[in-house]
Design a protein around this motif. Structure first.
Motif, PDB file in Angstrom:
ATOM      1  N   ASP A 164      50.746  34.234  52.234  1.00  0.00           N
ATOM      2  CA  ASP A 164      50.413  32.831  51.957  1.00  0.00           C
ATOM      3  C   ASP A 164      50.998  31.888  53.006  1.00  0.00           C
ATOM      4  O   ASP A 164      50.424  30.826  53.281  1.00  0.00           O
ATOM      5  CB  ASP A 164      50.911  32.442  50.561  1.00  0.00           C
ATOM      6  N   LEU A 165      52.144  32.254  53.586  1.00  0.00           N
ATOM      7  CA  LEU A 165      52.776  31.407  54.601  1.00  0.00           C
ATOM      8  C   LEU A 165      52.432  31.866  56.012  1.00  0.00           C
ATOM      9  O   LEU A 165      52.977  31.318  56.977  1.00  0.00           O
ATOM     10  CB  LEU A 165      54.301  31.415  54.426  1.00  0.00           C
ATOM     11  N   HIS A 190      58.622  25.361  59.030  1.00  0.00           N
ATOM     12  CA  HIS A 190      59.438  25.216  57.827  1.00  0.00           C
ATOM     13  C   HIS A 190      58.639  25.779  56.646  1.00  0.00           C
ATOM     14  O   HIS A 190      57.505  25.358  56.407  1.00  0.00           O
ATOM     15  CB  HIS A 190      59.768  23.741  57.602  1.00  0.00           C
ATOM     16  N   PRO A 191      59.201  26.744  55.873  1.00  0.00           N
ATOM     17  CA  PRO A 191      58.416  27.405  54.826  1.00  0.00           C
ATOM     18  C   PRO A 191      57.885  26.460  53.746  1.00  0.00           C
ATOM     19  O   PRO A 191      56.765  26.632  53.263  1.00  0.00           O
ATOM     20  CB  PRO A 191      59.394  28.433  54.241  1.00  0.00           C
ATOM     21  N   VAL A 192      58.680  25.464  53.370  1.00  0.00           N
ATOM     22  CA  VAL A 192      58.227  24.540  52.328  1.00  0.00           C
ATOM     23  C   VAL A 192      57.093  23.663  52.853  1.00  0.00           C
ATOM     24  O   VAL A 192      56.076  23.440  52.176  1.00  0.00           O
ATOM     25  CB  VAL A 192      59.396  23.684  51.810  1.00  0.00           C
ATOM     26  N   LEU A 193      57.237  23.154  54.087  1.00  0.00           N
ATOM     27  CA  LEU A 193      56.157  22.361  54.687  1.00  0.00           C
ATOM     28  C   LEU A 193      54.898  23.200  54.862  1.00  0.00           C
ATOM     29  O   LEU A 193      53.782  22.737  54.626  1.00  0.00           O
ATOM     30  CB  LEU A 193      56.601  21.800  56.038  1.00  0.00           C
ATOM     31  N   GLN A 194      55.076  24.466  55.275  1.00  0.00           N
ATOM     32  CA  GLN A 194      53.920  25.346  55.455  1.00  0.00           C
ATOM     33  C   GLN A 194      53.193  25.561  54.134  1.00  0.00           C
ATOM     34  O   GLN A 194      51.963  25.573  54.074  1.00  0.00           O
ATOM     35  CB  GLN A 194      54.375  26.687  56.029  1.00  0.00           C
ATOM     36  N   ALA A 195      53.952  25.735  53.042  1.00  0.00           N
ATOM     37  CA  ALA A 195      53.332  25.907  51.729  1.00  0.00           C
ATOM     38  C   ALA A 195      52.566  24.655  51.320  1.00  0.00           C
ATOM     39  O   ALA A 195      51.488  24.737  50.718  1.00  0.00           O
ATOM     40  CB  ALA A 195      54.404  26.246  50.692  1.00  0.00           C
ATOM     41  N   LEU A 234      63.124  38.975  54.008  1.00  0.00           N
ATOM     42  CA  LEU A 234      61.812  38.356  53.872  1.00  0.00           C
ATOM     43  C   LEU A 234      61.191  38.109  55.239  1.00  0.00           C
ATOM     44  O   LEU A 234      61.897  37.856  56.213  1.00  0.00           O
ATOM     45  CB  LEU A 234      61.933  37.020  53.130  1.00  0.00           C
ATOM     46  N   HIS A 235      59.871  38.193  55.277  1.00  0.00           N
ATOM     47  CA  HIS A 235      59.174  37.767  56.487  1.00  0.00           C
ATOM     48  C   HIS A 235      59.363  36.264  56.672  1.00  0.00           C
ATOM     49  O   HIS A 235      59.567  35.527  55.696  1.00  0.00           O
ATOM     50  CB  HIS A 235      57.687  38.082  56.375  1.00  0.00           C
ATOM     51  N   VAL A 236      59.256  35.805  57.914  1.00  0.00           N
ATOM     52  CA  VAL A 236      59.462  34.385  58.205  1.00  0.00           C
ATOM     53  C   VAL A 236      58.169  33.780  58.724  1.00  0.00           C
ATOM     54  O   VAL A 236      57.393  34.451  59.424  1.00  0.00           O
ATOM     55  CB  VAL A 236      60.604  34.186  59.225  1.00  0.00           C
ATOM     56  N   PRO A 237      57.897  32.499  58.394  1.00  0.00           N
ATOM     57  CA  PRO A 237      56.695  31.844  58.913  1.00  0.00           C
ATOM     58  C   PRO A 237      56.843  31.542  60.405  1.00  0.00           C
ATOM     59  O   PRO A 237      57.261  30.452  60.799  1.00  0.00           O
ATOM     60  CB  PRO A 237      56.596  30.567  58.064  1.00  0.00           C
ATOM     61  N   ALA A 238      56.541  32.519  61.213  1.00  0.00           N
ATOM     62  CA  ALA A 238      56.674  32.411  62.670  1.00  0.00           C
ATOM     63  C   ALA A 238      55.843  33.517  63.292  1.00  0.00           C
ATOM     64  O   ALA A 238      55.311  34.384  62.586  1.00  0.00           O
ATOM     65  CB  ALA A 238      58.145  32.526  63.084  1.00  0.00           C
ATOM     66  N   ALA A 239      55.739  33.510  64.611  1.00  0.00           N
ATOM     67  CA  ALA A 239      54.975  34.530  65.325  1.00  0.00           C
ATOM     68  C   ALA A 239      55.729  35.862  65.298  1.00  0.00           C
ATOM     69  O   ALA A 239      56.953  35.887  65.144  1.00  0.00           O
ATOM     70  CB  ALA A 239      54.730  34.085  66.762  1.00  0.00           C
TER      71      ALA A 239
END
Length: 795
Positions: A287-288, A308-313, A364-369
């Motif tokens: 989802d992220l 930022h995970p919250v902004l991405q969500a 956890l996986h991170v919202p990044a490349a």
């Protein structure tokens, strides 16, 4: 990790997103326990499990946890002596066990590609006997014991139905025949206190002899059990008691069955909760649009496309875009100071770095490349936000100093420090001096530190101090708005006056502020703005160059594909032409054979016949080799790697035929080599050799069999024509043809010897009997050439 950093970085919001994606209670509780660790091996294991679960989602598969029930209460009660589980609790256990069986089977079947999940599934014990017993006994929809739970219960319930039917029949008879319409309130049967009764008007109660069990709220109706049905009501009551007794016995038995396995079931439930958590982490990764980061212990950070995970969500749910963060730390500098405009993204950048670190260390996986690299830290310290406290008489500045003091006491090379607005909240000169002293102390210890500031003297000191580097958040001078893009190596101006002007402050106030501003400071800010703008233009030019490079690559690929198409067409034309030539030669061969027979009949010289046949065979073989060369050129490359170095005696694989053998000699001047396969020696191009599986073989011992040299470039053939040959010529051709067929993996061949006197047929069969590679042979049947052909099956 200290709780203060987890709080100011809002790690709880990441945990909440995990909780929202779990399926049932144990998974939810596991998600709530999510916390970062410094154990690298544990982190890598967790990341691998999430990666495997994400892979399942990407393949369109999902771990089958639907319907899993939280059976912890039921298991706890079953462990108590004398306890009896309810139907609902037993259904919870049954549903939980069904999920255990489904998940274990699903993950075990995929263990080869998902080994970590398969290993986790080993902690699940299905206990099919318990699940089956519950399923047979309890109706999961009605939440009651089934008739089939026991023979005794089935008998009792049949008796209850029969008795109830007799009761209803008798009461209907009383209503219709024994009572008039002015006696009963309605023609209906009621139940009071478990007894079947009739609704009689109070004024007419004397007309029906029986027992009054109840009356209506108004008192106008009394509910009377007629005396004549009292025995039937008593019988029904007794049966109901027997039914409850039998149900209690069944439930006790099922409870005991669960209680015997309660420890094992508890472990399976905990494992299922862990799998639910991993599944939720995979959903969050998808989802992220997250990826698994690389990890190190050297304090090195390389964030590529971080969000930022919250902004991405937030933007994932309602559109919009998060500007990705590209930032590095640890290559030549352990301290990074970020400056730039207010509301330009400095604080979000700090929180993004902190949250990505905490997420990675939580497995956890991170919202990044995917090429993002993060360090595993022993602790993370963060001083972000205004933490003034009226109750504790702490100002903003005092609260910051208290946190900084804790950081200086604990920070080391394995600690990540994040500090927002260094030197703020007090006199700028003193604040700057304190900020510089703190940064120098952290840098001297080798502490990975990222801080933000607006103070020019701090930016200047960082520029001239080893181990430190500047960075900034870009500002668009045309729109007077921040671009939220991180610029490495260049400090940024605050642009306070430009922002004040854009927000609508009176022009006279902004103008007066510009007059009062120190001219040197204004020049520095102008220089910084110019540097930032140049960097922006350079980045745009670089992006344009990358796009043009990609466009050129696409065009080159297109031209290569077109050229390949032309080459394929050329090969096709050549192949068709050579095939046509082969067909012509085949027809010529038939013509020659016919001519030979005629010449023999006219007693022509045998040497002349043999020379003519040999010339024709050479022409036919040359055409066949040319055809094979075209086919080999057009074919896709074979699997396998060529040997690093050829050695006589080594085992090799011939790519085109897929057979392995022993190399007899190194390539000659034409690049040809000879390879022994069984009792045949084949000659091939050295380029066709591949690395054989296993160790080099010991040279094979050769028995009494003759070794035939075969050119593997020959086109695979399934028919040998012996017509016109002598028996000696035929014997040599048969042995050579059989060896060639073996090398080329042909299992059935056809030998045409003709009928004639039968001499060629007899010699053919004599040769075939002596070949160990021949499984069987027979004369051709009707439509196969009859007795003029022999069909051979090879081993």
């Amino acid at each position: 990790m200290n709780d203060h950093a987890l709080g100011v970085l809002e790690f709880d919001k990441v945990v909440t997103m995990l909780v929202e994606r779990t399926s049932f209670g144990p998974g939810t509780e596991r998600a709530l326990r999510t916390a970062p660790t410094a154990d690298l091996r544990s982190i890598e294991d967790d990341l691998e499990r999430v990666s495997e679960a994400r892979g399942l989602l990407d393949d369109g598969e999902g771990i089958p946890l639907q319907g899993a029930r939280d059976a912890r209460v039921a298991l706890e009660r079953a462990s108590r002596e004398g306890a009896t589980l309810t139907c609902e609790e037993l259904v919870d256990v049954g549903k939980f066990l069904a999920a255990v069986g489904a998940v274990r089977g699903f993950l075990t079947a995929r263990r080869e590609r998902r080994p970590k999940l398969g290993e986790l599934a080993e902690g699940l014990t299905p206990h099919d006997d318990v699940a089956d017993a519950i399923g047979r006994a309890i109706d999961e929809v009605a939440l009651e014991v089934r008739d089939s739970a026991s023979r005794e219960l089935a008998r009792i319930r049949r008796s209850i139905e029969a008795t109830r039917s007799r009761l209803d029949d008798r009461l209907q008879s009383i209503l219709k025949e024994g009572l008039s319409g002015d006696t009963v309130q309605e023609l209906a049967i009621h139940i009071r206190n478990g007894r079947h009764v009739l609704p009689v008007k109070r004024a007419s109660r004397s007309k029906l002899k029986g027992i009054v069990h109840d009356q209506s709220a108004s008192g106008a109706t009394v509910f009377i059990e007629p005396m004549e049905i009292v025995p039937l009501n008593n019988e029904l009551t007794d049966l109901a008691a027997e039914e409850q007794k039998e149900i209690a016995r069944i439930l006790r038995g099922l409870t005991a069955l669960v209680g015997e396995r309660v420890d094992d079931l508890g472990r399976s439930l905990a494992t299922l909760g862990e799998i639910d958590y991993v599944r939720a982490a995979a959903f969050l990764s998808r989802d992220l649009d997250s990826a698994r980061p690389s990890l190190n212990r050297e304090g090195r950070l390389r964030i590529c496309g971080g969000r930022h995970p919250v902004l991405q969500a937030m933007v994932s749910g309602g559109g919009g875009e998060v500007i990705p963060l590209d930032l590095s730390l640890g290559d030549g500098a352990t301290t990074l100071v970020i400056s730039g405009p207010n509301a330009g993204g400095k604080t979000v950048t700090l929180k993004t770095i902190g949250l990505l670190t905490l997420m990675a260390q939580s497995g956890l996986h991170v919202p990044a490349a995917p090429d993002t690299e993060l360090s595993v830290f022993g602790d993370v310290h963060a001083d972000i936000g205004d933490e003034q406290s009226i109750e504790q008489s702490l100002s903003t500045f005092s609260s910051h100093l208290r946190v900084i003091d804790e950081i200086l006491e604990a920070a080391g090379p394995e600690t990540l420090v994040l500090i927002d607005e260094m030197g703020a909240g007090t006199d700028p000169d003193e604040g700057a001096s304190l900020a510089i002293a703190i940064l120098e102390e952290l840098t001297s210890r080798g502490v990975p530190t990222i801080a933000t500031t607006h103070l020019g003297s701090v930016k200047s000191h960082v520029h001239n101090h080893g181990g430190m580097t500047n960075g900034s958040m870009a500002f668009d001078p045309d729109s007077l708005e921040p671009s939220f893009r991180f610029v490495p190596g260049v400090p940024g101006a605050s642009h306070a006056l430009a922002i004040a002007e854009s927000l609508g402050l009176p022009p006279s106030v902004v103008g007066r502020a510009r007059e009062l501003r120190d001219q040197d400071a204004a020049k520095v800010d102008s220089l910084l703005a110019d540097l930032t703008e140049r960097e922006r233009r350079l980045a745009e030019s670089l992006d344009d160059a990358v796009r043009e490079h990609e466009r050129a690559k696409l065009m080159a690929r297109d031209y290569e594909e077109r050229l390949a198409g032309v080459k394929d067409e050329r090969r096709k034309i050549r192949t068709e032409a050579l095939a046509e030539a082969r067909e012509i030669l085949d027809r010529a061969q038939s013509l020659v054979e016919k001519t030979v027979r005629e010449l023999k009949a006219k007693e022509a010289a045998s040497r002349t016949i043999k020379e003519a046949r040999e010339r024709l065979r050479e022409r036919r073989d040359a055409a066949a080799r040319a055809l094979e060369a075209v086919q080999r050129e057009a074919a896709p490359p074979e699997d396998g790697e060529p040997p690093d170095e050829l050695e006589v005696g080594m085992r090799v694989r011939i790519a085109r035929v897929g057979r392995e053998g022993q190399l007899l000699e190194l390539p000659d001047g034409r690049g040809r080599v000879r390879v022994r396969i069984k009792n045949a020696t084949v000659e091939v191009n050295a380029d066709d050799l591949r690395q054989a599986d296993g160790e080099p073989a010991v040279p094979e011992r050769r028995g009494g069999k003759v070794s035939y040299t075969i050119d593997v470039d020959e086109s695979p053939a399934v028919e040998l024509r012996l017509l016109g040959m002598t028996t000696d010529e035929a014997e040599s051709e048969i042995e050579r043809f059989v060896s060639t067929a073996l090398v080329q993996d042909i299992s059935t061949i056809r030998i045409v010897h003709g009928k004639g006197t039968g001499a060629l047929r007899e010699r053919t069969h004599q040769v075939l009997r002596g070949l160990s590679s021949v499984r069987s042979f027979r004369l051709g049947g009707w439509g196969e050439g009859d007795t003029g052909v022999t069909i051979v099956e090879l081993k």
